[in-house]
Design a protein around this motif. Sequence first.
Motif, PDB file in Angstrom:
ATOM      1  N   GLY A 106      16.671  70.726  15.384  1.00  0.00           N
ATOM      2  CA  GLY A 106      15.364  71.069  14.824  1.00  0.00           C
ATOM      3  C   GLY A 106      14.586  72.099  15.604  1.00  0.00           C
ATOM      4  O   GLY A 106      14.174  73.105  15.050  1.00  0.00           O
ATOM      5  N   ILE A 142      17.349  70.582   8.328  1.00  0.00           N
ATOM      6  CA  ILE A 142      17.021  69.885   9.571  1.00  0.00           C
ATOM      7  C   ILE A 142      16.888  68.402   9.249  1.00  0.00           C
ATOM      8  O   ILE A 142      16.065  68.020   8.424  1.00  0.00           O
ATOM      9  CB  ILE A 142      15.708  70.440  10.165  1.00  0.00           C
ATOM     10  N   TYR A 143      17.745  67.573   9.866  1.00  0.00           N
ATOM     11  CA  TYR A 143      17.698  66.136   9.569  1.00  0.00           C
ATOM     12  C   TYR A 143      17.329  65.310  10.780  1.00  0.00           C
ATOM     13  O   TYR A 143      17.303  64.081  10.718  1.00  0.00           O
ATOM     14  CB  TYR A 143      19.028  65.656   8.970  1.00  0.00           C
ATOM     15  N   GLY A 144      17.062  65.959  11.898  1.00  0.00           N
ATOM     16  CA  GLY A 144      16.676  65.234  13.106  1.00  0.00           C
ATOM     17  C   GLY A 144      15.779  66.098  13.946  1.00  0.00           C
ATOM     18  O   GLY A 144      15.505  67.251  13.595  1.00  0.00           O
ATOM     19  N   GLY A 183      17.562  79.566   2.971  1.00  0.00           N
ATOM     20  CA  GLY A 183      16.646  78.452   2.861  1.00  0.00           C
ATOM     21  C   GLY A 183      16.774  77.559   4.073  1.00  0.00           C
ATOM     22  O   GLY A 183      17.848  77.455   4.677  1.00  0.00           O
ATOM     23  N   LEU A 184      15.654  76.947   4.422  1.00  0.00           N
ATOM     24  CA  LEU A 184      15.617  75.990   5.524  1.00  0.00           C
ATOM     25  C   LEU A 184      14.764  74.853   4.996  1.00  0.00           C
ATOM     26  O   LEU A 184      13.797  75.094   4.269  1.00  0.00           O
ATOM     27  CB  LEU A 184      14.963  76.647   6.746  1.00  0.00           C
ATOM     28  N   GLY A 185      15.133  73.617   5.338  1.00  0.00           N
ATOM     29  CA  GLY A 185      14.319  72.528   4.832  1.00  0.00           C
ATOM     30  C   GLY A 185      14.584  71.256   5.581  1.00  0.00           C
ATOM     31  O   GLY A 185      15.511  71.176   6.401  1.00  0.00           O
ATOM     32  N   GLY A 186      13.751  70.247   5.318  1.00  0.00           N
ATOM     33  CA  GLY A 186      14.005  68.929   5.864  1.00  0.00           C
ATOM     34  C   GLY A 186      15.001  68.206   4.970  1.00  0.00           C
ATOM     35  O   GLY A 186      15.117  68.512   3.777  1.00  0.00           O
ATOM     36  N   TRP A 187      15.754  67.294   5.537  1.00  0.00           N
ATOM     37  CA  TRP A 187      16.721  66.517   4.753  1.00  0.00           C
ATOM     38  C   TRP A 187      16.597  65.064   5.151  1.00  0.00           C
ATOM     39  O   TRP A 187      16.618  64.728   6.337  1.00  0.00           O
ATOM     40  CB  TRP A 187      18.142  67.012   5.018  1.00  0.00           C
ATOM     41  N   LEU A 188      16.479  64.203   4.154  1.00  0.00           N
ATOM     42  CA  LEU A 188      16.333  62.773   4.406  1.00  0.00           C
ATOM     43  C   LEU A 188      17.250  62.055   3.421  1.00  0.00           C
ATOM     44  O   LEU A 188      17.308  62.402   2.253  1.00  0.00           O
ATOM     45  CB  LEU A 188      14.863  62.398   4.183  1.00  0.00           C
ATOM     46  N   ARG A 238       6.805  71.585  13.684  1.00  0.00           N
ATOM     47  CA  ARG A 238       7.185  70.702  12.571  1.00  0.00           C
ATOM     48  C   ARG A 238       6.348  69.421  12.525  1.00  0.00           C
ATOM     49  O   ARG A 238       6.795  68.347  12.924  1.00  0.00           O
ATOM     50  CB  ARG A 238       8.680  70.377  12.657  1.00  0.00           C
ATOM     51  N   LEU A 283       9.470  65.501   6.453  1.00  0.00           N
ATOM     52  CA  LEU A 283      10.824  65.972   6.151  1.00  0.00           C
ATOM     53  C   LEU A 283      10.970  66.514   4.733  1.00  0.00           C
ATOM     54  O   LEU A 283      12.001  67.067   4.385  1.00  0.00           O
ATOM     55  CB  LEU A 283      11.836  64.850   6.384  1.00  0.00           C
ATOM     56  N   TRP A 290      10.181  69.253   2.964  1.00  0.00           N
ATOM     57  CA  TRP A 290       9.679  70.623   2.987  1.00  0.00           C
ATOM     58  C   TRP A 290      10.842  71.595   2.877  1.00  0.00           C
ATOM     59  O   TRP A 290      11.992  71.267   3.149  1.00  0.00           O
ATOM     60  CB  TRP A 290       8.904  70.913   4.277  1.00  0.00           C
ATOM     61  N   GLY A 291      10.507  72.808   2.454  1.00  0.00           N
ATOM     62  CA  GLY A 291      11.492  73.874   2.389  1.00  0.00           C
ATOM     63  C   GLY A 291      10.835  75.195   2.716  1.00  0.00           C
ATOM     64  O   GLY A 291       9.645  75.405   2.460  1.00  0.00           O
ATOM     65  N   LEU A 292      11.640  76.060   3.326  1.00  0.00           N
ATOM     66  CA  LEU A 292      11.191  77.417   3.646  1.00  0.00           C
ATOM     67  C   LEU A 292      12.360  78.305   3.234  1.00  0.00           C
ATOM     68  O   LEU A 292      13.511  77.916   3.411  1.00  0.00           O
ATOM     69  CB  LEU A 292      10.923  77.524   5.147  1.00  0.00           C
TER      70      LEU A 292
END
Lengths: 378, 378
Positions: A252, A288-290, A308-313, B301, B305, B307-309
Amino acid sequence: MLTASDRTTLQIVSCVQPNGDLEVSLASVPIPRPGPSEVVLRIEAAPINPSDLILLLAGADAGQLAAGGSPERPVLTGKVRSAAALQARFGQSIPVGNEGAGTVVEAGSAPEAQALLGKTVAVATGSAMFAEYRVVHAALCLVLNPGSTAIDGASACINPLTALGFIETMRKEGHTALANTAAASNLGQMLVRICLKDGIPLVNVVRTAEQAAILKGMGASYVCNSSEPSFLADLTEAFASTGTTIAFDAIGGGRMAGDLLACMEAALNRKATSYSRYGSPTHKQVYIYGGLDTAPTQLVRTFGLAWGLGGWLMTPFLQSLEPAKVVALRRRIADELTTTFASPHARQVSLAEALRLPAVTEYAKRATGSKYVIVPSR
Amino acid sequence: MLTASDRTTLQIVSCVQPNGDLEVSLASVPIPRPGPSEVVLRIEAAPINPSDLILLLAGADAGQLAAGGSPERPVLTGKVRSAAALQARFGQSIPVGNEGAGTVVEAGSAPEAQALLGKTVAVATGSAMFAEYRVVHAALCLVLNPGSTAIDGASACINPLTALGFIETMRKEGHTALANTAAASNLGQMLVRICLKDGIPLVNVVRTAEQAAILKGMGASYVCNSSEPSFLADLTEAFASTGTTIAFDAIGGGRMAGDLLACMEAALNRKATSYSRYGSPTHKQVYIYGGLDTAPTQLVRTFGLAWGLGGWLMTPFLQSLEPAKVVALRRRIADELTTTFASPHARQVSLAEALRLPAVTEYAKRATGSKYVIVPSR
């Protein structure tokens, strides 16, 4: 069967005060009667995952925690770093523990609940699994195959479904290979085994030669060590060989996410036949998952505009899949529980021991191989 | 009609050598015969957009450019900052100019080409529009309404379709309000007019009080000035009032993208009824569509979690829409060309003048209101 006179359970709770004081302790709370579709689970094993630490320690510096209380009722105290962000939980004793396994000792009247009586099941509830007992919905329970123990199944939900979720995300978004960082973790090793078994090209990013050796020893084809001076060249080479255009990042912070995108772009541009000022038109994705590195994410944008960049849960991702698909994934986990999805637990601790030093300091490091599992009966 | 003896056109070309030398000059090239579905356009107005500068100046420092050559054939020379990234264009004279408008002076045999003869049309080809003539495909041409001039239509494609593309992206991804940064730009002002007309809540981010006053004067309801100490609080308030969960960022570098996500999260969390360690479950999205700040993007951040960019580019986005939808958007642009989609051009220059100082230094600043349009007949 629980008796009418003793329907209480110990559970680990975490509380943050507006002044930033953190207190982690054992609370004794009643066990409710299960609803028609619910069961009472006697928890026999519950792993301490990085995601549990967010709630348990609330961002307090693990090195500065103080252990007190009595031997039976230990109390851990500390100071959180940023109280403002935790406003929504001020003063609440929040029960901790995302997943675990055990035996169903009581069941509601519905057939799906009754069918679970006496069974060893694994479950991810997202809360209150660091306890002796917990009421859970029958539909959440994954029945383990005969011969599998609660210790085998303690981590049967979160890491396996996360690893399989990465692969399903890759497929859903049209990629054919993937990368993972912090790849020597339990989750990372599981992903190596799945990808070897399923023939999916996987690029593993680790940060030491020892971690690289572990994955190479397991048969991993692509292992890149971020401590090597040749790291970016190695990563680009691995991406070019595998056609990787999606990566999952447990770190992250810092430059990793941007480096993954930049190396994908460099690998794609090797095949470009003409200059495009907007970069490669192929979409590059990092999730990003952590948050192993809590520093800001730094993106040096040398990867064009198709990214693209994003959070993943895991949970919301699974909810986006067909229910039948999720059932199939869970079935596979039960069938390959002690092979593909085996999670070696380094240390077993009781509920009380989990609140004592140096155990806390150890598991808070989230280091490769320092995993703990809570066994309430110890 | 072009004569058989004089079928050449001047065009602005940009060339980068492996040693980093940049040369921008005028080339005289033949005008090909149009294919059946093609037309020859006499270019009467072509704007110099930020996206043209990427190709034209190749990242060279505009303050260090030298102007030479003859009055009729000026040559601009400089040094690019990072030659390695430009390898794919080394030694090639690349014709520059993304869009423009003019008169169709010759047409291929197909009915759709013949129908355009004598018409004033606008077109975005993505290349070679800084020229006297260009062969273009008939399907790309947007016929201007009677009364609209080539100057009116010079910027009829990129900015209008980008602004409309933001709104279509917002709708497609399920949002009901949007934010834009560098909001006092030509594009930003156009977006203000569209959103006022269509009743779409828009949060505008600017960096000076003067820019804020311009937008307020146009009737914009939400204008946040990033130079104010209260900026983050103002932005959060505007996001909470409008329910904004998607933003388009022209800046790219620094903290802006992360601040947008963090303020969306803060606005969402005002309505949260319980603490969630993973942040708000509502997806928050920021698209970077420009690079006014070429420094690294810094994401602190603090936005959970969900979110996206990502990068956002108009052409591939339009290609993802139904063709009929794109036709409707283009029709709307022609109908509202001198109102909603009006682009004031600050200065008119000839092809040669565009390669002279101080014009280059001026338009390279990409500052609000310093837009240039090339008029080849000058």
